[in-house]
Design an enzyme around this catalytic site. Structure first.
Site, PDB file in Angstrom:
ATOM      1  N   VAL A 155       0.851  -1.206   0.000  1.00  0.00           N
ATOM      2  CA  VAL A 155       0.000   0.000   0.000  1.00  0.00           C
ATOM      3  C   VAL A 155       0.878   1.245   0.000  1.00  0.00           C
ATOM      4  CG1 VAL A 155      -1.809  -1.199   1.271  1.00  0.00           C
ATOM      5  CG2 VAL A 155      -0.162   0.185   2.529  1.00  0.00           C
ATOM      6  N   LYS A 191       9.572  -8.405   0.202  1.00  0.00           N
ATOM      7  CA  LYS A 191       8.932  -7.181   0.722  1.00  0.00           C
ATOM      8  C   LYS A 191       9.953  -6.305   1.450  1.00  0.00           C
ATOM      9  CE  LYS A 191       6.156  -4.124   2.440  1.00  0.00           C
ATOM     10  NZ  LYS A 191       5.469  -3.081   1.682  1.00  0.00           N
ATOM     11  N   CYS A 210       7.081   2.553   6.588  1.00  0.00           N
ATOM     12  CA  CYS A 210       7.711   1.336   6.067  1.00  0.00           C
ATOM     13  C   CYS A 210       9.199   1.487   5.768  1.00  0.00           C
ATOM     14  CB  CYS A 210       6.994   0.784   4.848  1.00  0.00           C
ATOM     15  SG  CYS A 210       6.256   1.991   3.822  1.00  0.00           S
ATOM     16  N   LYS A 254      11.613   1.292   8.647  1.00  0.00           N
ATOM     17  CA  LYS A 254      11.433   0.087   9.484  1.00  0.00           C
ATOM     18  C   LYS A 254      11.913  -1.177   8.771  1.00  0.00           C
ATOM     19  CE  LYS A 254       7.243  -1.549   9.277  1.00  0.00           C
ATOM     20  NZ  LYS A 254       6.406  -2.752   9.106  1.00  0.00           N
TER      21      LYS A 254
HETATM   22  N1  SAJ Z   1      12.440  10.447   0.358  1.00  0.00           N
HETATM   23  C1  SAJ Z   1      13.646  11.128   0.127  1.00  0.00           C
HETATM   24  N2  SAJ Z   1      14.223  11.051  -1.111  1.00  0.00           N
HETATM   25  C2  SAJ Z   1      13.647  10.334  -2.125  1.00  0.00           C
HETATM   26  C3  SAJ Z   1      12.422   9.648  -1.862  1.00  0.00           C
HETATM   27  C4  SAJ Z   1      11.840   9.723  -0.628  1.00  0.00           C
HETATM   28  O1  SAJ Z   1      14.193  11.772   1.020  1.00  0.00           O
HETATM   29  O2  SAJ Z   1      14.191  10.319  -3.219  1.00  0.00           O
HETATM   30  C5  SAJ Z   1      11.846  10.486   1.691  1.00  0.00           C
HETATM   31  C6  SAJ Z   1      10.444  11.088   1.716  1.00  0.00           C
HETATM   32  O3  SAJ Z   1      10.521  12.476   1.953  1.00  0.00           O
HETATM   33  C7  SAJ Z   1       9.805  10.352   2.895  1.00  0.00           C
HETATM   34  C8  SAJ Z   1      10.482   8.989   2.884  1.00  0.00           C
HETATM   35  O4  SAJ Z   1      11.685   9.141   2.118  1.00  0.00           O
HETATM   36  O5  SAJ Z   1      10.110  10.993   4.114  1.00  0.00           O
HETATM   37  C9  SAJ Z   1       9.622   7.863   2.303  1.00  0.00           C
HETATM   38  O6  SAJ Z   1       9.129   8.320   1.079  1.00  0.00           O
HETATM   39  P1  SAJ Z   1       8.427   7.281   0.042  1.00  0.00           P
HETATM   40  O7  SAJ Z   1       8.191   8.038  -1.240  1.00  0.00           O
HETATM   41  O8  SAJ Z   1       9.180   6.025  -0.004  1.00  0.00           O
HETATM   42  O9  SAJ Z   1       6.962   7.076   0.653  1.00  0.00           O
HETATM   43  P2  SAJ Z   1       6.393   5.882   1.523  1.00  0.00           P
HETATM   44  O10 SAJ Z   1       7.051   5.824   2.843  1.00  0.00           O
HETATM   45  O11 SAJ Z   1       4.913   6.026   1.495  1.00  0.00           O
HETATM   46  O12 SAJ Z   1       6.812   4.551   0.738  1.00  0.00           O
HETATM   47  C10 SAJ Z   1       5.844   3.797   0.076  1.00  0.00           C
HETATM   48  C11 SAJ Z   1       6.411   2.422  -0.005  1.00  0.00           C
HETATM   49  N3  SAJ Z   1       5.383   1.534  -0.517  1.00  0.00           N
HETATM   50  C12 SAJ Z   1       5.212   0.346   0.095  1.00  0.00           C
HETATM   51  O13 SAJ Z   1       5.806   0.019   1.091  1.00  0.00           O
HETATM   52  C13 SAJ Z   1       4.233  -0.535  -0.543  1.00  0.00           C
HETATM   53  C14 SAJ Z   1       7.576   2.381  -0.955  1.00  0.00           C
HETATM   54  O14 SAJ Z   1       7.926   0.994  -1.206  1.00  0.00           O
HETATM   55  C15 SAJ Z   1       7.228   2.999  -2.268  1.00  0.00           C
HETATM   56  O15 SAJ Z   1       8.383   2.976  -3.103  1.00  0.00           O
HETATM   57  C16 SAJ Z   1       6.825   4.442  -2.020  1.00  0.00           C
HETATM   58  O16 SAJ Z   1       5.631   4.398  -1.201  1.00  0.00           O
HETATM   59  C17 SAJ Z   1       6.487   5.152  -3.336  1.00  0.00           C
HETATM   60  O17 SAJ Z   1       7.157   4.823  -4.340  1.00  0.00           O
HETATM   61  O18 SAJ Z   1       5.639   6.040  -3.292  1.00  0.00           O
END
Ligand code: SAJ
Length: 431
Positions: free
Chosen positions: A159, A210, A264, A267
């Site tokens: 998700v 995962k 996620c 963690k």
């Molecule tokens: N972030 C950075 N630099 C980047 C990308 C993200 O600093 O280049 C930071 C964001 O600001 C945030 C954190 O990392 O604080 C996480 O960002 P995220 O885009 O990974 O968002 P999440 O935490 O919602 O990750 C989810 C995850 N989905 C699942 O676990 C199914 C991740 O695997 C996905 O890759 C991500 O969404 C996505 O692509 O949107």
């Protein structure tokens, strides 16, 4: 296979229960939180943030009675399949999984599950958890044998906040099945709601897939942050470097920033690390976590550096913290980098004001919704989250509102040169 139960009604369980109910199953949603159950009974969504289509779908399946919810786990005794979607957070200090919720759910389900039931765990698990913890616990409590009296699979959720329904429908999914029969049953269920590929493998492989997919992202971000720190030391713009590097085929340099939050990415690397049997050889995973966890502290170092250039004490100065959410344009504070930033600014004796358009409160801080109020007479404006509202800010207007023209940019919201030309002291991650 008509009656399903979903244990744990959060970001994973609610959309899953709605999708199965909408596919024609009789779904029983089970959660320990009575307040949440009552909200869902009123067809209200107990989740923060904007989830396109989910509210309408919930209203539909509650109205038709295809989704019923309860706090009584005993009601899962007639279910043909039971999905477990409870949280699997870390015990932060020791970086080990906190399986309290998972064990409680398994013990409850084990007490009531019927012969022939299919048990599917969607929660993210450290490698080996299915074979070494979950299946033995279910067998012990239920006094039933896996593969004979019940079936088991681990199908990790994929998700994303803001895309809960879209991801359930379209994401490819991995099904880690205990045996062929378990695989067949799980496939037949997921085929009813998933358009993406359904790849069958064993439980441990699914656990590793995962945790690796999120660890991969954490390491990518950590390298982007390290490139950012190198660029800062040389006065080069890391975002320009990133743009040019990514013009080279097969490169995907991520974005340097104020840190890595969410439920996620911070963690799952520790779950992967915990589940391995050769921890002493693992270097990249802990190092990447250390770099990403350092970034909020680095951002506060930039604050100190800017104040010393101005010859101003941080103590008793007023700072406007722009962005509490871990993710831009979202209202989710879980593991947000803004939390350590605020703690460190507090230690510096600064007067802290917080702004976030999507989050209403944080501890005993007042969270402002109005940018005007939060920047008025501030000595420093620090951007921790790149909410779209900030990109539209007029720098002239801002300069007239604040007392001291200092901008600290954790998310490449502004151009350094533009800010300096307008008379700001500017510090930015990666610049
Ligand atoms: N972030 C950075 N630099 C980047 C990308 C993200 O600093 O280049 C930071 C964001 O600001 C945030 C954190 O990392 O604080 C996480 O960002 P995220 O885009 O990974 O968002 P999440 O935490 O919602 O990750 C989810 C995850 N989905 C699942 O676990 C199914 C991740 O695997 C996905 O890759 C991500 O969404 C996505 O692509 O949107």
């Amino acid at each position: 296979m008509e009656r399903l139960a979903v244990v744990g009604l959060g970001y994973v369980g609610i959309p899953l229960a709605c999708k199965f109910a909408d596919a024609g199953f009789d779904v029983l949603g089970i959660d320990i939180a009575l307040g949440k159950v009552k909200k869902i009974r009123r067809a209200e969504l107990p989740l923060t943030g904007n989830e396109p289509g989910l509210r309408e779908l919930l209203q539909k399946v509650v109205r038709t009675g295809k989704l019923k919810v309860t706090t009584q786990i005993s009601k899962c005794k007639d279910s043909d399949a039971i999905f477990i979607c409870v949280e699997t957070p870390l015990q932060l200090k020791q970086k080990v999984p906190n399986y309290t919720a998972l064990r409680a759910a398994l013990e409850d389900v084990g007490k009531y599950m019927r012969y022939g039931v299919m048990i599917i765990v969607e929660s993210t698990l450290a490698p080996r958890t299915s074979n070494e913890i979950i299946i033995p616990l279910l067998e012990k409590i239920s006094r039933k044998k896996v593969g004979k009296d019940f079936y088991f699979a681990h199908c990790p959720e994929r998700v994303m906040s803001g895309k809960l329904l879209e991801n359930i429908e379209n994401c490819n999914r991995v099904i880690g099945a205990y045996d062929k029969k378990s695989a067949k049953i799980a496939l037949n269920l997921y085929k009813k709601i998933v358009k993406g590929n359904l790849d069958v493998t064993d439980c441990t492989t699914a656990e590793i897939v995962k945790t690796v997919e999120n660890t991969y992202r954490d390491i990518q971000i950590a390298f982007a942050n390290e490139v950012g720190l190198i660029c800062e030391s040389l006065g080069v713009n890391a975002y320009k470097v990133r743009e040019l590097v990514n013009k080279c085929p097969y490169r995907d340099l991520h974005i340097p920033g104020a840190g890595v939050g969410g439920h996620c990415i911070p963690k799952d690397p520790w779950l992967l690390y915990y589940g391995s049997k050769n921890k002493k050889n693992l270097k990249i995973i802990p190092s990447a976590r250390a770099i990403n966890d350092f970034m909020p502290y680095h951002l506060v170092n930039l604050v100190k550096n800017a104040f010393s250039e101005r010859g101003l004490a941080t103590k008793n100065s007023t700072v406007a913290v722009m962005g509490l959410s871990y993710l831009e344009n979202a209202g989710d504070i879980r593991n947000s980098p803004a939390i350590p930033v605020i703690n460190e600014l507090h230690k510096l004796g600064m007067k802290i004001r917080i702004h976030d358009p999507y989050i209403k409160n944080y501890g005993n801080y007042k969270v402002f919704e109005n940018i005007n109020k939060v920047v008025e007479n501030a000595d420093c404006v620090i951007f921790v989250t790149a909410h779209r509202e900030y990109k539209k800010l007029n720098l002239e207007w801002l300069k007239n509102k604040i007392r001291t023209p200092i901008i600290i940019d954790g998310r490449n919201v502004f151009e350094k040169e533009v800010c300096e030309k307008k008379g700001y002291i500017y510090r930015g991650i990666g610049k």
